[in-house]
Design a protein around this motif. Sequence first.
Motif, PDB file in Angstrom:
ATOM      1  N   ILE A   1      -2.912  33.009  21.962  1.00  0.00           N
ATOM      2  CA  ILE A   1      -3.665  31.524  20.815  1.00  0.00           C
ATOM      3  C   ILE A   1      -3.507  31.024  22.815  1.00  0.00           C
ATOM      4  O   ILE A   1      -2.346  31.341  23.169  1.00  0.00           O
ATOM      5  CB  ILE A   1      -2.412  31.323  19.891  1.00  0.00           C
ATOM      6  N   PHE A   2      -4.115  30.752  22.985  1.00  0.00           N
ATOM      7  CA  PHE A   2      -4.382  29.509  23.708  1.00  0.00           C
ATOM      8  C   PHE A   2      -3.976  27.530  24.007  1.00  0.00           C
ATOM      9  O   PHE A   2      -4.204  26.993  23.020  1.00  0.00           O
ATOM     10  CB  PHE A   2      -5.691  30.183  24.557  1.00  0.00           C
ATOM     11  N   LEU A   3      -2.968  27.523  24.131  1.00  0.00           N
ATOM     12  CA  LEU A   3      -2.744  26.246  24.051  1.00  0.00           C
ATOM     13  C   LEU A   3      -3.026  25.354  24.765  1.00  0.00           C
ATOM     14  O   LEU A   3      -2.036  25.296  25.953  1.00  0.00           O
ATOM     15  CB  LEU A   3      -0.537  26.121  23.411  1.00  0.00           C
ATOM     16  N   ASP A   4      -3.835  24.469  24.638  1.00  0.00           N
ATOM     17  CA  ASP A   4      -4.752  23.614  25.814  1.00  0.00           C
ATOM     18  C   ASP A   4      -3.588  22.345  25.906  1.00  0.00           C
ATOM     19  O   ASP A   4      -3.492  21.970  24.645  1.00  0.00           O
ATOM     20  CB  ASP A   4      -6.049  23.510  26.494  1.00  0.00           C
ATOM     21  N   GLU A   5      -3.708  22.013  27.231  1.00  0.00           N
ATOM     22  CA  GLU A   5      -2.724  20.339  27.291  1.00  0.00           C
ATOM     23  C   GLU A   5      -1.823  20.747  26.340  1.00  0.00           C
ATOM     24  O   GLU A   5      -0.146  20.053  25.558  1.00  0.00           O
ATOM     25  CB  GLU A   5      -3.543  19.476  27.715  1.00  0.00           C
ATOM     26  N   VAL A   6      -0.426  21.810  26.843  1.00  0.00           N
ATOM     27  CA  VAL A   6       1.031  21.700  25.612  1.00  0.00           C
ATOM     28  C   VAL A   6       2.239  21.063  26.178  1.00  0.00           C
ATOM     29  O   VAL A   6       2.614  20.629  25.630  1.00  0.00           O
ATOM     30  CB  VAL A   6       1.752  23.725  26.291  1.00  0.00           C
ATOM     31  N   GLY A   7       1.413  20.619  27.187  1.00  0.00           N
ATOM     32  CA  GLY A   7       2.672  18.928  27.851  1.00  0.00           C
ATOM     33  C   GLY A   7       3.008  18.513  26.499  1.00  0.00           C
ATOM     34  O   GLY A   7       3.337  17.591  26.807  1.00  0.00           O
ATOM     35  N   GLU A   8       1.507  18.383  25.955  1.00  0.00           N
ATOM     36  CA  GLU A   8       1.674  16.549  24.990  1.00  0.00           C
ATOM     37  C   GLU A   8       1.899  16.758  23.711  1.00  0.00           C
ATOM     38  O   GLU A   8       1.941  16.484  22.891  1.00  0.00           O
ATOM     39  CB  GLU A   8       0.208  16.699  24.391  1.00  0.00           C
ATOM     40  N   LEU A   9       2.011  17.824  24.036  1.00  0.00           N
ATOM     41  CA  LEU A   9       2.917  18.313  22.048  1.00  0.00           C
ATOM     42  C   LEU A   9       4.579  17.308  21.682  1.00  0.00           C
ATOM     43  O   LEU A   9       5.029  17.768  22.773  1.00  0.00           O
ATOM     44  CB  LEU A   9       3.724  19.951  21.914  1.00  0.00           C
ATOM     45  N   PRO A  10       4.681  16.802  20.712  1.00  0.00           N
ATOM     46  CA  PRO A  10       5.806  16.145  19.993  1.00  0.00           C
ATOM     47  C   PRO A  10       6.677  17.641  20.597  1.00  0.00           C
ATOM     48  O   PRO A  10       6.491  17.891  20.187  1.00  0.00           O
ATOM     49  CB  PRO A  10       5.237  15.771  18.973  1.00  0.00           C
ATOM     50  N   LEU A  11       8.317  16.687  21.085  1.00  0.00           N
ATOM     51  CA  LEU A  11       9.115  17.361  20.676  1.00  0.00           C
ATOM     52  C   LEU A  11       9.960  18.184  19.579  1.00  0.00           C
ATOM     53  O   LEU A  11      10.406  19.042  20.188  1.00  0.00           O
ATOM     54  CB  LEU A  11      10.971  16.649  21.066  1.00  0.00           C
ATOM     55  N   THR A  12       9.525  17.492  18.276  1.00  0.00           N
ATOM     56  CA  THR A  12       9.245  18.134  17.374  1.00  0.00           C
ATOM     57  C   THR A  12       8.867  19.664  16.845  1.00  0.00           C
ATOM     58  O   THR A  12       8.964  20.161  16.931  1.00  0.00           O
ATOM     59  CB  THR A  12       9.271  17.169  15.848  1.00  0.00           C
ATOM     60  N   THR A  13       7.562  19.519  17.442  1.00  0.00           N
ATOM     61  CA  THR A  13       7.056  20.769  17.932  1.00  0.00           C
ATOM     62  C   THR A  13       7.055  21.430  18.346  1.00  0.00           C
ATOM     63  O   THR A  13       7.089  22.649  18.495  1.00  0.00           O
ATOM     64  CB  THR A  13       5.189  20.013  17.716  1.00  0.00           C
ATOM     65  N   GLN A  14       8.127  21.183  19.850  1.00  0.00           N
ATOM     66  CA  GLN A  14       8.251  22.148  20.763  1.00  0.00           C
ATOM     67  C   GLN A  14       9.164  23.024  19.856  1.00  0.00           C
ATOM     68  O   GLN A  14       9.751  24.084  20.172  1.00  0.00           O
ATOM     69  CB  GLN A  14       8.914  21.098  21.468  1.00  0.00           C
ATOM     70  N   VAL A  15      10.198  22.309  19.330  1.00  0.00           N
ATOM     71  CA  VAL A  15      11.260  23.145  18.816  1.00  0.00           C
ATOM     72  C   VAL A  15      10.862  24.301  17.929  1.00  0.00           C
ATOM     73  O   VAL A  15      11.108  25.854  17.872  1.00  0.00           O
ATOM     74  CB  VAL A  15      12.335  21.697  17.894  1.00  0.00           C
ATOM     75  N   ARG A  16       9.558  23.605  17.025  1.00  0.00           N
ATOM     76  CA  ARG A  16       9.002  25.027  16.092  1.00  0.00           C
ATOM     77  C   ARG A  16       8.334  25.794  17.379  1.00  0.00           C
ATOM     78  O   ARG A  16       8.162  26.959  16.569  1.00  0.00           O
ATOM     79  CB  ARG A  16       8.095  24.666  15.334  1.00  0.00           C
ATOM     80  N   LEU A  17       7.907  25.907  18.143  1.00  0.00           N
ATOM     81  CA  LEU A  17       7.242  26.861  19.424  1.00  0.00           C
ATOM     82  C   LEU A  17       8.010  27.999  19.828  1.00  0.00           C
ATOM     83  O   LEU A  17       7.652  28.670  20.204  1.00  0.00           O
ATOM     84  CB  LEU A  17       6.338  26.046  20.575  1.00  0.00           C
ATOM     85  N   LEU A  18       9.221  27.105  20.191  1.00  0.00           N
ATOM     86  CA  LEU A  18      10.566  27.204  21.115  1.00  0.00           C
ATOM     87  C   LEU A  18      10.586  28.859  19.561  1.00  0.00           C
ATOM     88  O   LEU A  18      10.956  30.230  20.275  1.00  0.00           O
ATOM     89  CB  LEU A  18      12.024  27.219  21.541  1.00  0.00           C
ATOM     90  N   ARG A  19      10.839  28.735  19.104  1.00  0.00           N
ATOM     91  CA  ARG A  19      11.659  29.840  18.145  1.00  0.00           C
ATOM     92  C   ARG A  19      10.286  31.068  17.997  1.00  0.00           C
ATOM     93  O   ARG A  19      10.309  31.799  17.834  1.00  0.00           O
ATOM     94  CB  ARG A  19      11.563  28.978  16.361  1.00  0.00           C
ATOM     95  N   VAL A  20       9.045  30.545  17.842  1.00  0.00           N
ATOM     96  CA  VAL A  20       8.211  31.158  18.233  1.00  0.00           C
ATOM     97  C   VAL A  20       8.151  32.311  18.555  1.00  0.00           C
ATOM     98  O   VAL A  20       8.053  34.077  18.821  1.00  0.00           O
ATOM     99  CB  VAL A  20       6.999  30.852  17.700  1.00  0.00           C
ATOM    100  N   LEU A  21       8.316  31.658  20.438  1.00  0.00           N
ATOM    101  CA  LEU A  21       8.488  32.714  21.016  1.00  0.00           C
ATOM    102  C   LEU A  21       9.718  33.129  21.358  1.00  0.00           C
ATOM    103  O   LEU A  21       9.624  34.217  21.951  1.00  0.00           O
ATOM    104  CB  LEU A  21       8.850  31.308  22.847  1.00  0.00           C
TER     105      LEU A  21
END
Length: 382
Positions: A109-129
Amino acid sequence: MEHIQNIKQRFRIIGNDVSLNSALERAMQVAPTEITVLVIGESGVGKEYIPKIIHHLSPRKHYSYIAVNCGAIPEGTIDSELFGHEKGAFTGATGDRKGYFEVANKGTIFLDEVGELPLTTQVRLLRVLESGEFFKVGSSQIQKTDVRIVAATNSNMLESIQKNLFRKDLYYRLNTVQIDIPSLRARKSDIGLLFRKFSQYFAEKYNMPPIKLCQKAMSYIENYHWPGNIRQLRNLAEQLSVVEKQREITLSRIKESLPSLYPFTADSVLKNDFRTECDLLYKILFDLRKDLNDIKSLIMELMHIPGKKASIDRKGDTLYHFPSHDLNVSETKIFTHESLQEKEIKCIRKVLNRNNGKRKIAASELGISERTLYRKIKQYGL
């Protein structure tokens, strides 16, 4: 490992710049591993080719490859897009929906413009990683996924971290390996090659003779700043291919075609190698410079008028007042210094009008994300 020329041919990558080759070689080197990769580069440089190369050369190549533009998805729906949702999770959720992380299981999965993710979504993404786990929106049941993540950004991530806009732990998780894609202005020797390739492509597409540049016009585009990078060069080649009757393009025609909003030259680039996230402000400030020079000249003239006095109004504008016997008025506002915000509004409106209101194209030309442009349009009521 495949040869770099084979990769260029397969993905139609044009150019022989050393920094470009270095980026491609690094992508080829990390592809067989499971390392998370962060691609850094300005808007329009072709960052999207790197995750495709990585996926193609990885053991996951027979599974799904999904590209997601994080900056183009509204904040209220991005969690649903990425992780899916349960029926009734929110208004309009009439059924269950699989998110990209579920669909891309075992793939990339390619996440382009990842710097635009909201902070709440960043928490979810961190858990996936960290664990490969996520929750669908509206669900309490843990889901598992096995995906490789390649992310990209055109923003200064360290600056975003300092401003608490991006999580430091997520940044270091994403940035196991960093691949930097050079800007077009840093690939001066490739500009002519790219333009000729685009000219030939559009000649075949529109069934007409290819355009070519005179020597001075070619020199001009090689020294242009190219804030929109390869995307902007491609658009220029297409525009000229379609509208020009004369197939040899002159210097004056090139100057007319390139936006006056970006009057950068090779000399200015050497002195100011601007980062993309600051480009819009620098463009505005550059435009302001001429106004400031005019203001300085006017001040010098005003210094020789007796009885004048200066004050600052509520908006921060400079007001000059003169005795009524000098100008036959009790108070005259000679000039106002236009605010940076007003300049920004004019700049955005001008680019939107030029692109017939197409936000995606306008955002690319301005060097900002589509979400940032949408926010500014809403903020200024454009």
